[in-house]
Design a protein around this motif. Structure first.
Motif, PDB file in Angstrom:
ATOM      1  N   UNK A  60      41.557  49.573  45.928  1.00 40.86           N
ATOM      2  CA  UNK A  60      42.649  48.607  45.843  1.00 40.86           C
ATOM      3  C   UNK A  60      42.632  47.934  44.481  1.00 40.86           C
ATOM      4  N   UNK A  61      43.797  47.443  44.064  1.00 42.74           N
ATOM      5  CA  UNK A  61      43.850  46.599  42.877  1.00 42.74           C
ATOM      6  C   UNK A  61      43.574  45.166  43.306  1.00 42.74           C
ATOM      7  N   UNK A  62      42.608  44.541  42.657  1.00 33.70           N
ATOM      8  CA  UNK A  62      42.221  43.164  42.985  1.00 33.70           C
ATOM      9  C   UNK A  62      42.668  42.248  41.849  1.00 33.70           C
ATOM     10  N   UNK A  63      43.524  41.295  42.170  1.00 37.68           N
ATOM     11  CA  UNK A  63      44.050  40.385  41.151  1.00 37.68           C
ATOM     12  C   UNK A  63      43.011  39.319  40.806  1.00 37.68           C
ATOM     13  N   UNK A  64      42.484  39.400  39.593  1.00 37.59           N
ATOM     14  CA  UNK A  64      41.487  38.449  39.127  1.00 37.59           C
ATOM     15  C   UNK A  64      42.040  37.647  37.944  1.00 37.59           C
ATOM     16  N   UNK A  65      41.504  36.472  37.749  1.00 35.19           N
ATOM     17  CA  UNK A  65      41.852  35.663  36.591  1.00 35.19           C
ATOM     18  C   UNK A  65      40.806  35.883  35.508  1.00 35.19           C
ATOM     19  N   UNK A  66      41.279  36.127  34.279  1.00 32.32           N
ATOM     20  CA  UNK A  66      40.372  36.311  33.148  1.00 32.32           C
ATOM     21  C   UNK A  66      40.123  34.969  32.479  1.00 32.32           C
ATOM     22  N   UNK A  67      38.862  34.628  32.264  1.00 35.57           N
ATOM     23  CA  UNK A  67      38.491  33.347  31.668  1.00 35.57           C
ATOM     24  C   UNK A  67      37.335  33.572  30.710  1.00 35.57           C
ATOM     25  N   UNK A  68      37.682  33.959  29.475  1.00 32.92           N
ATOM     26  CA  UNK A  68      36.646  34.239  28.494  1.00 32.92           C
ATOM     27  C   UNK A  68      35.736  35.353  28.972  1.00 32.92           C
ATOM     28  N   UNK A  69      34.443  35.085  29.038  1.00 35.11           N
ATOM     29  CA  UNK A  69      33.471  36.088  29.448  1.00 35.11           C
ATOM     30  C   UNK A  69      33.345  36.163  30.974  1.00 35.11           C
ATOM     31  N   UNK A  70      34.139  35.395  31.684  1.00 34.00           N
ATOM     32  CA  UNK A  70      34.095  35.376  33.138  1.00 34.00           C
ATOM     33  C   UNK A  70      35.370  35.969  33.738  1.00 34.00           C
ATOM     34  N   UNK A  71      35.276  36.389  34.984  1.00 37.04           N
ATOM     35  CA  UNK A  71      36.436  36.685  35.816  1.00 37.04           C
ATOM     36  C   UNK A  71      36.338  35.801  37.053  1.00 37.04           C
ATOM     37  N   UNK A  72      37.506  35.436  37.572  1.00 33.90           N
ATOM     38  CA  UNK A  72      37.536  34.618  38.777  1.00 33.90           C
ATOM     39  C   UNK A  72      38.165  35.450  39.887  1.00 33.90           C
ATOM     40  N   UNK A  73      37.388  35.719  40.916  1.00 26.95           N
ATOM     41  CA  UNK A  73      37.841  36.527  42.043  1.00 26.95           C
ATOM     42  C   UNK A  73      38.871  35.772  42.886  1.00 26.95           C
TER      43      UNK A  73
END
Length: 394
Positions: free
Chosen positions: A22-35
């Motif tokens: 599945x495609x999981x929509x994550x938020x990109x935040x610099x060196x992090x991703x937010x699930x």
């Protein structure tokens, strides 16, 4: 509508073996991703080897101080997505855009591609399999042609817009194949003419075939809702698989496939041009969201460009087969020979007009042409001056 139960069965098998993706929509935040569940995770899934994309997304002030030539850096601030959609390249914005497209197209789902070419070639080559038959219009775009060639299906190229030939082939050969795919542009980019989608869809229903329609030049321009030719010809609810681009009327970059959920899931799990390509840059997604919003709320834009198309076609006596076709803002002016069309294009440039000279192999021998592309941004005076310049040379 064609049944895609065979894909549902295959996907169930993938689920049972824990291989369905599945495609999981994550938020990109610099060196992090937010699930989606809010977890903030260190991102070790991207290909941003120098960290430039991460820095651009997370430190606008730093990049605002840079100067690279005379370039405007505003669109660089967001950086790239950093990875393919199945890794960490599918963000909340990507998810939002895909839903907006599905709503516009009135389909169950949509998925994004890095380019319209990737969407066309990838969708056709993935859906058409060994034991299938593809019927492809002879003037289809190169991306569709490449998709046909990459697939393992047999391909029959039919004469341009000849739906009767499609019917004849299927009457004679339908029983030889598991599935049949009728592949066509809705608007053909070098002639500005329209495929007989209503007739093709009727043939498809008679022979248990599926139409794949590429709305690259139709999205945003035609249809009561701006979704394209399928809507304008009343077959939007019948043609299950529609491909589009975000780089023309939408004003951004990228491509999409809008289709039943089972088709979209099949592409997510098997389409190589989707799986192995870095996803759309966030800036392109943002621009596409704005473009789709304009299409859905500002019909006067498409009404204006349609009006200009009808005017120019009439003034230049360009033949059309329908009132709908007269509204297509791609207008070919056939000149004939290669040297002559280059000369005319150069003379127009001296007069202040850029109109590209289109020559073989892009178009058939002896049909070298000027290709006029109209925009709602063109003013009445610009159109009048263009017509005077063309008449003077031709």
């Amino acid at each position: 509508m064609t049944s895609f139960d065979y894909l549902t069965q295959r996907q169930q098998c993938l689920r049972e073996h824990k291989r369905f993706r599945n495609l999981v929509a994550r938020e990109l935040d610099g060196v992090h991703v937010i699930d989606p569940d809010g977890r903030r995770l260190l991102n070790f899934g991207a290909n941003d080897y120098l960290g430039l994309g991460m820095e651009m997304r997370g430190n606008q002030d730093h990049y605002g101080e840079l100067s690279i030539g005379n370039a405007d850096l505003d669109l660089r601030v967001a950086g790239g997505s950093g990875a393919s959609a199945l890794l960490s390249g599918w963000t909340i914005s990507h998810e939002q855009l895909s839903k907006q497209i599905a709503e516009l197209e009135e389909t169950e789902a949509a998925v994004l591609f890095p380019t319209g070419f990737a969407a066309c070639s990838g969708a056709v080559s993935t859906l058409a399999e060994a034991g299938d038959l593809i019927l492809s219009d002879e003037l289809n775009h190169a991306s569709l042609i490449d998709g046909c060639r990459l697939s393992r299906a047999e391909c029959v190229v039919y004469p341009h817009r000849d739906w009767q030939k499609v019917d004849q082939v299927l009457q004679q050969r339908r029983r030889e194949f598991s599935r049949v795919w009728i592949v066509t542009n809705t608007i053909f980019g070098m002639d500005g003419d329209i495929a007989p989608l209503d007739c093709l869809q009727e043939v498809a229903e008679q022979h248990d075939a599926c139409v794949i329609a590429d709305e690259a030049h139709g999205t945003g321009v035609l249809g009561t809702d701006g979704s394209g030719v399928c809507d304008a010809l009343g077959v939007k609810s019948k043609i299950a698989i529609r491909i589009g681009t975000l780089s023309k009327a939408v004003g951004s970059q990228g491509g999409f496939v809008a289709a039943p959920r089972v088709i979209v899931d099949h592409l997510i799990n098997h389409c190589r041009s989707l799986i192995y390509s870095t996803s759309l840059a966030p800036s392109a997604v943002s621009a596409a969201l704005a473009g789709i919003g304009e299409i859905r709320t500002r019909p006067e834009r498409r009404q204006r460009v349609q009006k200009l198309a009808r005017q120019v076609r009439s003034e230049l006596s360009v033949n059309v087969t329908s009132k709908l076709e007269a509204s297509v803002p791609i207008i070919p002016v056939i000149v004939g020979t290669d040297p002559r069309v280059i000369e005319v294009s150069a003379q127009l440039a001296k007069s202040g007009f850029y109109i590209p000279a289109i020559r073989p192999p892009t178009v058939p021998e002896g049909t070298a042409r000027l290709r006029i592309s109209l925009s709602a941004a063109h003013e009445a005076e610009m159109i009048d001056e263009l017509l005077v310049a063309i008449r003077r040379l031709l």
